[in-house]
Design an enzyme around this catalytic site. Structure first.
Site, PDB file in Angstrom:
ATOM      1  N   VAL A 198     -11.219  -0.340   5.182  1.00 39.25           N
ATOM      2  CA  VAL A 198     -12.352  -1.226   4.918  1.00 39.25           C
ATOM      3  C   VAL A 198     -12.623  -1.284   3.419  1.00 39.25           C
ATOM      4  O   VAL A 198     -12.840  -0.260   2.778  1.00 39.25           O
ATOM      5  CB  VAL A 198     -13.632  -0.740   5.646  1.00 39.25           C
ATOM      6  CG1 VAL A 198     -14.795  -1.675   5.361  1.00 39.25           C
ATOM      7  CG2 VAL A 198     -13.387  -0.634   7.143  1.00 39.25           C
TER       8      VAL A 198
ATOM      9  N   ARG B  40      17.426  -0.009   1.535  1.00 36.35           N
ATOM     10  CA  ARG B  40      17.990  -0.278   0.198  1.00 36.35           C
ATOM     11  C   ARG B  40      16.968  -0.809  -0.791  1.00 36.35           C
ATOM     12  O   ARG B  40      17.222  -0.860  -1.988  1.00 36.35           O
ATOM     13  CB  ARG B  40      19.144  -1.277   0.309  1.00 36.35           C
ATOM     14  CG  ARG B  40      20.426  -0.647   0.863  1.00 36.35           C
ATOM     15  CD  ARG B  40      21.302  -1.677   1.464  1.00 36.35           C
ATOM     16  NE  ARG B  40      20.519  -2.475   2.419  1.00 36.35           N
ATOM     17  CZ  ARG B  40      20.912  -3.583   2.992  1.00 36.35           C
ATOM     18  NH1 ARG B  40      22.063  -4.101   2.698  1.00 36.35           N
ATOM     19  NH2 ARG B  40      20.144  -4.223   3.866  1.00 36.35           N
TER      20      ARG B  40
ATOM     21  N   LYS C 295      -6.861  -1.812   9.432  1.00 39.18           N
ATOM     22  CA  LYS C 295      -8.167  -2.216  10.017  1.00 39.18           C
ATOM     23  C   LYS C 295      -8.002  -2.839  11.387  1.00 39.18           C
ATOM     24  O   LYS C 295      -8.845  -2.676  12.257  1.00 39.18           O
ATOM     25  CB  LYS C 295      -8.914  -3.185   9.095  1.00 39.18           C
ATOM     26  CG  LYS C 295      -8.090  -4.354   8.629  1.00 39.18           C
ATOM     27  CD  LYS C 295      -7.990  -4.320   7.137  1.00 39.18           C
ATOM     28  CE  LYS C 295      -6.969  -5.293   6.628  1.00 39.18           C
ATOM     29  NZ  LYS C 295      -6.869  -5.266   5.181  1.00 39.18           N
TER      30      LYS C 295
ATOM     31  N   LYS D  69     -13.106  -5.434   9.815  1.00 38.24           N
ATOM     32  CA  LYS D  69     -13.757  -4.458   8.928  1.00 38.24           C
ATOM     33  C   LYS D  69     -15.213  -4.257   9.327  1.00 38.24           C
ATOM     34  O   LYS D  69     -15.730  -3.140   9.290  1.00 38.24           O
ATOM     35  CB  LYS D  69     -13.647  -4.926   7.479  1.00 38.24           C
ATOM     36  CG  LYS D  69     -12.207  -4.959   6.990  1.00 38.24           C
ATOM     37  CD  LYS D  69     -12.128  -5.682   5.667  1.00 38.24           C
ATOM     38  CE  LYS D  69     -10.714  -5.809   5.162  1.00 38.24           C
ATOM     39  NZ  LYS D  69     -10.607  -6.789   4.065  1.00 38.24           N
TER      40      LYS D  69
ATOM     41  N   VAL E  50       0.835  -1.212   0.000  1.00 42.97           N
ATOM     42  CA  VAL E  50       0.000   0.000   0.000  1.00 42.97           C
ATOM     43  C   VAL E  50       0.867   1.258   0.000  1.00 42.97           C
ATOM     44  O   VAL E  50       0.569   2.229  -0.712  1.00 42.97           O
ATOM     45  CB  VAL E  50      -0.958   0.006   1.218  1.00 42.97           C
ATOM     46  CG1 VAL E  50      -1.841   1.245   1.185  1.00 42.97           C
ATOM     47  CG2 VAL E  50      -1.819  -1.256   1.232  1.00 42.97           C
TER      48      VAL E  50
ATOM     49  N   ARG F   7      11.524  -0.595   6.911  1.00 41.58           N
ATOM     50  CA  ARG F   7      12.627  -1.311   7.557  1.00 41.58           C
ATOM     51  C   ARG F   7      13.899  -1.281   6.722  1.00 41.58           C
ATOM     52  O   ARG F   7      14.986  -1.023   7.204  1.00 41.58           O
ATOM     53  CB  ARG F   7      12.226  -2.761   7.830  1.00 41.58           C
ATOM     54  CG  ARG F   7      11.415  -2.924   9.076  1.00 41.58           C
ATOM     55  CD  ARG F   7      10.975  -4.339   9.231  1.00 41.58           C
ATOM     56  NE  ARG F   7      10.252  -4.829   8.071  1.00 41.58           N
ATOM     57  CZ  ARG F   7       9.373  -5.813   8.104  1.00 41.58           C
ATOM     58  NH1 ARG F   7       9.124  -6.440   9.209  1.00 41.58           N
ATOM     59  NH2 ARG F   7       8.752  -6.199   7.008  1.00 41.58           N
TER      60      ARG F   7
HETATM   61  N1  LIG Z   1      -2.278  -5.006   0.893  1.00 40.27           N
HETATM   62  C1  LIG Z   1      -3.514  -4.588   0.708  1.00 40.27           C
HETATM   63  O1  LIG Z   1      -4.119  -4.809  -0.348  1.00 40.27           O
HETATM   64  C2  LIG Z   1      -4.231  -3.820   1.791  1.00 40.27           C
HETATM   65  C3  LIG Z   1      -5.548  -3.366   1.569  1.00 40.27           C
HETATM   66  C4  LIG Z   1      -6.181  -2.599   2.540  1.00 40.27           C
HETATM   67  C5  LIG Z   1      -5.527  -2.313   3.727  1.00 40.27           C
HETATM   68  N2  LIG Z   1      -4.276  -2.805   3.926  1.00 40.27           N
HETATM   69  C6  LIG Z   1      -3.601  -2.460   5.186  1.00 40.27           C
HETATM   70  O2  LIG Z   1      -2.511  -1.596   4.891  1.00 40.27           O
HETATM   71  C7  LIG Z   1      -1.468  -1.802   5.821  1.00 40.27           C
HETATM   72  C8  LIG Z   1      -0.182  -2.153   5.060  1.00 40.27           C
HETATM   73  O3  LIG Z   1      -0.383  -3.336   4.324  1.00 40.27           O
HETATM   74  P1  LIG Z   1       0.630  -3.821   3.181  1.00 40.27           P
HETATM   75  O4  LIG Z   1      -0.051  -4.935   2.466  1.00 40.27           O
HETATM   76  O5  LIG Z   1       1.115  -2.658   2.407  1.00 40.27           O
HETATM   77  O6  LIG Z   1       1.809  -4.418   4.084  1.00 40.27           O
HETATM   78  P2  LIG Z   1       3.307  -4.778   3.618  1.00 40.27           P
HETATM   79  O7  LIG Z   1       3.400  -4.910   2.157  1.00 40.27           O
HETATM   80  O8  LIG Z   1       3.720  -5.904   4.482  1.00 40.27           O
HETATM   81  O9  LIG Z   1       4.115  -3.465   4.032  1.00 40.27           O
HETATM   82  C9  LIG Z   1       4.407  -3.148   5.358  1.00 40.27           C
HETATM   83  C10 LIG Z   1       5.456  -2.045   5.363  1.00 40.27           C
HETATM   84  O10 LIG Z   1       5.715  -1.691   6.708  1.00 40.27           O
HETATM   85  C11 LIG Z   1       7.116  -1.552   6.862  1.00 40.27           C
HETATM   86  N3  LIG Z   1       7.476  -1.776   8.244  1.00 40.27           N
HETATM   87  C12 LIG Z   1       7.417  -2.898   8.978  1.00 40.27           C
HETATM   88  N4  LIG Z   1       7.888  -2.689  10.218  1.00 40.27           N
HETATM   89  C13 LIG Z   1       8.263  -1.398  10.249  1.00 40.27           C
HETATM   90  C14 LIG Z   1       8.855  -0.585  11.236  1.00 40.27           C
HETATM   91  N5  LIG Z   1       9.169  -1.058  12.450  1.00 40.27           N
HETATM   92  N6  LIG Z   1       9.122   0.721  10.937  1.00 40.27           N
HETATM   93  C15 LIG Z   1       8.823   1.216   9.713  1.00 40.27           C
HETATM   94  N7  LIG Z   1       8.271   0.478   8.732  1.00 40.27           N
HETATM   95  C16 LIG Z   1       7.999  -0.804   8.999  1.00 40.27           C
HETATM   96  C17 LIG Z   1       7.730  -2.574   5.931  1.00 40.27           C
HETATM   97  O11 LIG Z   1       9.065  -2.210   5.634  1.00 40.27           O
HETATM   98  P3  LIG Z   1       9.986  -3.017   4.560  1.00 40.27           P
HETATM   99  O12 LIG Z   1       9.320  -2.833   3.229  1.00 40.27           O
HETATM  100  O13 LIG Z   1      11.296  -2.360   4.618  1.00 40.27           O
HETATM  101  O14 LIG Z   1       9.985  -4.447   5.023  1.00 40.27           O
HETATM  102  C18 LIG Z   1       6.796  -2.458   4.725  1.00 40.27           C
HETATM  103  O15 LIG Z   1       7.235  -1.429   3.870  1.00 40.27           O
HETATM  104  C19 LIG Z   1      -1.955  -2.918   6.761  1.00 40.27           C
HETATM  105  O16 LIG Z   1      -2.573  -2.314   7.882  1.00 40.27           O
HETATM  106  C20 LIG Z   1      -3.006  -3.634   5.937  1.00 40.27           C
HETATM  107  O17 LIG Z   1      -3.992  -4.260   6.717  1.00 40.27           O
HETATM  108  C21 LIG Z   1      -3.605  -3.532   2.988  1.00 40.27           C
END
Ligand SMILES: NC(=O)c1ccc[n+]([C@@H]2O[C@H](COP(=O)([O-])OP(=O)(O)OC[C@H]3O[C@@H](n4cnc5c(N)ncnc54)[C@H](OP(=O)(O)O)[C@@H]3O)[C@@H](O)[C@H]2O)c1
Length: 366
Positions: free
Chosen positions: A134, A49, A107, A207, A15, A46
């Site tokens: 949501v 790079r 969520k 949600k 996202v 995190r």
């Molecule tokens: N994916 C979807 O389609 C979707 C849809 C609706 C809502 N959401 C919500 O959006 C949020 C993010 O989801 P996502 O799918 O984008 O997750 P993701 O791809 O796993 O990304 C998580 C990000 O958080 C970073 N992170 C983890 N620990 C951290 C820390 N201690 N300090 C700073 N950054 C940190 C990670 O860094 P690195 O990249 O360096 O590892 C990564 O960039 C969640 O709450 C999820 O429920 C997601």
């Protein structure tokens, strides 16, 4: 034009990276709509790079996202890390403590701590916006909170988890069993290595608790959600349902009853004649029924980088334009706890045993 809105993005994964791309590609459009430019000033993730697909050399990088939330130059913190507690919660708390507006897609965080965070934001006249939390790209929070503000809602329900919907759709289309389709979904990246949040109804419960709060003006009550997932739905159930003119869908349902507010997530048989039965694959849908408007159906992509970024951007444009509403539609102090009603009623009983129920007890709905 007013000075730019300076934002910090915590989390640059699916996202976060999608949001940066949207903000870059649509910069002019967003500036017109919000009356000022939206500028990414700082980011945190995190791994510094890792290539995020967008140019970040001019942006301040923070190793510590909580410290970023205190940066005096920042107007808005966009939390896209995830998780109900831990770093995401610290970042949002720090942002509100330091007088920053918050936009989040989280969520789990909103389902567990939404009421407290809304009260905190309100105390400080800050925005706490969570459209992306949501149903991904479907603007359902805004639709319920603002678009349907003239209605008393009777019922809000929908397909809130794309992974489950994909599995159920694929089981029906291919005649394969749950475990096999789940394994394939994991290979394709539609399901997590630990899929329990999706397939056990936890994600949909998060949600639904948020939707119910927005739709019915009550504090977020995750503990009051009955949740059952799709693990036990068999191919035979799906075939029986099909024969009777139904599809099996994992629904989240919130409705006002004589006893209070009922909130539940479970597999349901929905008539093939209803719009929600046609919502297939990873798509989501939300149906709201209001006393003046009647039935409203919203459908779209419930996840993915760009649909979710679309909702994040909408929240940012509201903040840029100075449009501010109470996060759950009414001031936090006015969120009236309705008693939680147990999942009940003959036809709507989860697992109930009545004519038309499939072998594993999937009830009708719709
Ligand atoms: N994916 C979807 O389609 C979707 C849809 C609706 C809502 N959401 C919500 O959006 C949020 C993010 O989801 P996502 O799918 O984008 O997750 P993701 O791809 O796993 O990304 C998580 C990000 O958080 C970073 N992170 C983890 N620990 C951290 C820390 N201690 N300090 C700073 N950054 C940190 C990670 O860094 P690195 O990249 O360096 O590892 C990564 O960039 C969640 O709450 C999820 O429920 C997601």
């Amino acid at each position: 034009m007013k000075p730019p809105l300076k934002i910090a993005v915590a989390g640059l994964g699916t996202v976060g990276a999608g949001t940066l791309k949207l903000l870059q590609d649509q910069a002019e459009l967003l500036a017109e709509r919000g009356g000022r430019r939206i500028v990414v000033t700082a980011v945190s993730a995190r791994d510094r790079r890792r290539d995020r697909g967008v140019e970040l050399s001019a942006v301040r990088w923070y190793e510590d996202a909580t410290a970023m939330a205190a940066d005096p130059e920042i107007d808005v913190v966009v939390e896209l890390i995830g998780g109900a507690d831990g770093i995401a919660r610290q970042v949002v708390d720090a942002a509100l403590d330091h007088g920053k507006h918050v936009v989040t897609a989280n969520k789990a965080l909103m389902a567990h701590h939404g009421t407290r965070l809304a009260a905190r934001a309100e105390e400080r006249s800050l925005a706490l916006s969570f459209e992306a939390a949501v149903a991904g790209g479907i603007p359902v929070i805004k639709a319920l909170r603002e678009g349907l503000a003239g209605n008393r809602l009777e019922r809000v329900y929908g397909i809130l988890n794309g992974t489950s919907n994909y599995i159920l759709t694929t089981m029906r289309e291919t005649g394969r069993e749950f475990a096999e389709v789940l394994a394939e979904a994991q290979k394709l990246g539609y399901a997590e290595a630990d899929p329990s949040f999706d397939i056990d109804g936890v994600d949909a419960a998060h949600k639904l608790a948020i939707l119910a709060s927005v739709g019915f003006g009550r504090p977020v009550d995750l503990a009051g959600v009955y949740a059952e997932g799709i693990r036990h739905v068999s191919r035979l159930d799906i075939d029986f349902a099909e024969e009777l003119g139904y599809r099996i869908k994992l629904l989240g349902i919130a409705r006002r009853t004589e006893d209070g507010l009922e909130q539940r997530v479970h597999p349901c048989m929905v008539s093939r004649a209803t719009p929600i039965a046609a919502v297939e694959g990873v798509f989501n849908a939300v149906v709201a029924e209001g006393d003046f408007v009647g039935r409203v159906v919203l459908e779209g992509r419930g996840a993915g980088a760009f649909p979710t970024a679309s909702s994040v951007a909408a929240d940012l444009v509201d903040i840029a334009a100075g449009r501010r509403v109470a996060p759950f539609g009414v001031p936090a102090a006015a969120l009236a706890p309705l008693p939680g009603a147990p999942p009940g009623g003959s036809m709507d009983t989860p697992g109930g045993n009545y004519p038309g129920t499939t072998q594993s007890g999937v009830p009708h709905y719709g």
